[in-house]
Design a protein around this motif. Structure first.
Motif, mmCIF file in Angstrom:
data_model
loop_
_atom_site.group_PDB
_atom_site.id
_atom_site.type_symbol
_atom_site.label_atom_id
_atom_site.label_comp_id
_atom_site.label_asym_id
_atom_site.label_seq_id
_atom_site.Cartn_x
_atom_site.Cartn_y
_atom_site.Cartn_z
ATOM 1 N N ILE A 31 -7.654 14.005 8.517
ATOM 2 C CA ILE A 31 -6.484 14.118 9.335
ATOM 3 C C ILE A 31 -5.411 14.586 8.323
ATOM 4 O O ILE A 31 -5.545 14.640 6.993
ATOM 5 C CB ILE A 31 -6.000 12.810 9.319
ATOM 6 N N GLU A 32 -4.546 15.383 8.785
ATOM 7 C CA GLU A 32 -3.543 16.187 7.971
ATOM 8 C C GLU A 32 -2.832 15.230 7.170
ATOM 9 O O GLU A 32 -2.312 14.116 7.577
ATOM 10 C CB GLU A 32 -2.477 16.895 8.800
ATOM 11 N N PRO A 33 -2.463 15.240 5.857
ATOM 12 C CA PRO A 33 -1.805 14.404 4.953
ATOM 13 C C PRO A 33 -0.370 13.733 5.404
ATOM 14 O O PRO A 33 -0.054 12.825 5.309
ATOM 15 C CB PRO A 33 -1.649 15.032 3.672
ATOM 16 N N GLU A 34 0.161 14.867 6.011
ATOM 17 C CA GLU A 34 1.570 14.685 6.828
ATOM 18 C C GLU A 34 1.381 13.288 7.627
ATOM 19 O O GLU A 34 2.530 12.917 7.839
ATOM 20 C CB GLU A 34 2.317 15.844 7.342
ATOM 21 N N LYS A 35 0.352 13.454 8.397
ATOM 22 C CA LYS A 35 0.541 12.442 9.428
ATOM 23 C C LYS A 35 0.341 10.828 8.812
ATOM 24 O O LYS A 35 0.548 9.991 9.500
ATOM 25 C CB LYS A 35 -0.563 12.749 10.509
ATOM 26 N N ILE A 36 -0.268 10.845 7.745
ATOM 27 C CA ILE A 36 -0.798 9.661 7.043
ATOM 28 C C ILE A 36 0.329 9.329 5.986
ATOM 29 O O ILE A 36 0.421 7.887 5.763
ATOM 30 C CB ILE A 36 -2.323 9.409 6.665
ATOM 31 N N THR A 37 1.001 10.153 5.527
ATOM 32 C CA THR A 37 2.064 9.894 4.396
ATOM 33 C C THR A 37 2.921 8.504 4.794
ATOM 34 O O THR A 37 2.771 7.707 3.855
ATOM 35 C CB THR A 37 2.666 10.954 4.042
ATOM 36 N N LYS A 38 3.437 8.550 5.791
ATOM 37 C CA LYS A 38 4.297 7.610 6.207
ATOM 38 C C LYS A 38 3.661 6.205 6.279
ATOM 39 O O LYS A 38 4.316 5.162 5.851
ATOM 40 C CB LYS A 38 5.108 7.710 7.660
ATOM 41 N N LEU A 39 2.402 6.202 6.821
ATOM 42 C CA LEU A 39 1.636 4.863 6.870
ATOM 43 C C LEU A 39 1.329 4.546 5.499
ATOM 44 O O LEU A 39 1.074 3.346 5.193
ATOM 45 C CB LEU A 39 0.434 5.163 7.705
ATOM 46 N N LEU A 40 0.637 5.480 4.438
ATOM 47 C CA LEU A 40 0.418 5.026 3.275
ATOM 48 C C LEU A 40 1.685 4.474 2.565
ATOM 49 O O LEU A 40 1.414 3.286 1.780
ATOM 50 C CB LEU A 40 -0.278 6.523 2.618
ATOM 51 N N ASP A 41 2.744 4.984 2.643
ATOM 52 C CA ASP A 41 4.170 4.558 1.944
ATOM 53 C C ASP A 41 4.393 2.945 2.390
ATOM 54 O O ASP A 41 4.572 2.158 1.955
ATOM 55 C CB ASP A 41 5.162 5.319 2.334
ATOM 56 N N GLU A 42 4.310 2.780 3.839
ATOM 57 C CA GLU A 42 4.561 1.418 4.421
ATOM 58 C C GLU A 42 3.453 0.401 3.842
ATOM 59 O O GLU A 42 3.692 -0.675 3.536
ATOM 60 C CB GLU A 42 4.382 1.722 5.962
ATOM 61 N N CYS A 43 1.966 1.042 3.798
ATOM 62 C CA CYS A 43 1.024 0.040 3.251
ATOM 63 C C CYS A 43 1.436 -0.381 1.744
ATOM 64 O O CYS A 43 1.363 -1.662 1.386
ATOM 65 C CB CYS A 43 -0.032 0.804 3.552
ATOM 66 N N GLU A 44 1.866 0.564 0.963
ATOM 67 C CA GLU A 44 2.136 0.421 -0.362
ATOM 68 C C GLU A 44 3.533 -0.492 -0.287
ATOM 69 O O GLU A 44 3.366 -1.525 -1.326
ATOM 70 C CB GLU A 44 2.642 1.639 -1.206
ATOM 71 N N GLN A 45 4.304 -0.404 0.488
ATOM 72 C CA GLN A 45 5.432 -1.414 0.419
ATOM 73 C C GLN A 45 5.151 -2.750 0.654
ATOM 74 O O GLN A 45 5.638 -3.842 0.325
ATOM 75 C CB GLN A 45 6.697 -0.848 1.390
ATOM 76 N N LEU A 46 4.265 -2.864 1.951
ATOM 77 C CA LEU A 46 3.768 -4.117 2.328
ATOM 78 C C LEU A 46 2.885 -4.798 1.076
ATOM 79 O O LEU A 46 2.894 -6.248 0.921
ATOM 80 C CB LEU A 46 2.785 -4.136 3.361
ATOM 81 N N MET A 47 2.140 -4.213 0.522
ATOM 82 C CA MET A 47 1.429 -4.783 -0.662
ATOM 83 C C MET A 47 2.048 -5.166 -1.796
ATOM 84 O O MET A 47 2.087 -6.402 -2.244
ATOM 85 C CB MET A 47 0.691 -3.641 -1.216
ATOM 86 N N LYS A 48 3.349 -4.446 -1.916
ATOM 87 C CA LYS A 48 4.469 -5.057 -3.090
ATOM 88 C C LYS A 48 5.071 -6.379 -2.685
ATOM 89 O O LYS A 48 5.202 -7.171 -3.487
ATOM 90 C CB LYS A 48 5.255 -3.766 -3.428
ATOM 91 N N ILE A 49 5.250 -6.438 -1.186
ATOM 92 C CA ILE A 49 6.068 -7.591 -0.861
ATOM 93 C C ILE A 49 5.062 -8.853 -0.804
ATOM 94 O O ILE A 49 5.679 -9.839 -1.234
ATOM 95 C CB ILE A 49 6.443 -7.173 0.661
ATOM 96 N N LEU A 50 3.986 -8.598 -0.515
ATOM 97 C CA LEU A 50 2.803 -9.595 -0.414
ATOM 98 C C LEU A 50 2.636 -10.245 -1.600
ATOM 99 O O LEU A 50 2.699 -11.198 -2.193
ATOM 100 C CB LEU A 50 1.622 -9.175 0.173
ATOM 101 N N ALA A 51 2.528 -9.142 -2.661
ATOM 102 C CA ALA A 51 2.126 -9.355 -4.157
ATOM 103 C C ALA A 51 3.364 -10.508 -4.850
ATOM 104 O O ALA A 51 3.260 -11.459 -5.362
ATOM 105 C CB ALA A 51 1.802 -8.317 -4.994
ATOM 106 N N LYS A 52 4.436 -9.953 -4.468
ATOM 107 C CA LYS A 52 5.640 -10.651 -5.009
ATOM 108 C C LYS A 52 5.896 -12.099 -4.215
ATOM 109 O O LYS A 52 6.208 -13.042 -5.146
ATOM 110 C CB LYS A 52 7.001 -9.950 -4.831
ATOM 111 N N SER A 53 5.641 -11.853 -2.995
ATOM 112 C CA SER A 53 5.594 -13.586 -2.229
ATOM 113 C C SER A 53 4.420 -14.551 -2.893
ATOM 114 O O SER A 53 4.649 -15.476 -2.896
ATOM 115 C CB SER A 53 5.179 -13.063 -0.595
ATOM 116 N N ILE A 54 3.105 -13.704 -3.161
ATOM 117 C CA ILE A 54 2.159 -14.497 -3.409
ATOM 118 C C ILE A 54 2.705 -15.140 -5.068
ATOM 119 O O ILE A 54 2.539 -16.412 -5.313
ATOM 120 C CB ILE A 54 0.971 -13.912 -3.793
ATOM 121 N N VAL A 55 3.364 -14.316 -6.053
ATOM 122 C CA VAL A 55 3.676 -14.919 -7.219
ATOM 123 C C VAL A 55 4.960 -16.053 -7.045
ATOM 124 O O VAL A 55 4.872 -17.014 -7.735
ATOM 125 C CB VAL A 55 4.334 -13.741 -8.113
#
Length: 63
Positions: A31-55
């Motif tokens: 898949i063209e990277p341009e189509k996934i970049t936003k999803l990847l960014d959202e995934c990274e943001q969710l990971m940060k939120i979840l990690a902070k919430s766990i702490v």
């Protein structure tokens, strides 16, 4: 509270797996990277939120 932390940890693990598959799609050029970049960014943001919430949840559990 322990059950809540466990659920958060599972969600973080799933988000990490999702990031893996999104990156794999980019690397294999399926898949063209341009189509996934936003999803990847959202995934990274969710990971940060979840990690902070766990702490935060673990800190509250100690008190």
């Amino acid at each position: 509270m322990k059950d809540f932390i466990s659920k958060q940890q599972i969600a973080l693990k799933e988000a990490k797996e999702t990031r893996y598959w999104l990156r794999l799609l980019i690397e294999t050029e399926m898949i063209e990277p341009e189509k996934i970049t936003k999803l990847l960014d959202e995934c990274e943001q969710l990971m940060k939120i979840l990690a902070k919430s766990i702490v935060t949840s673990k800190q509250k559990l100690k008190h």
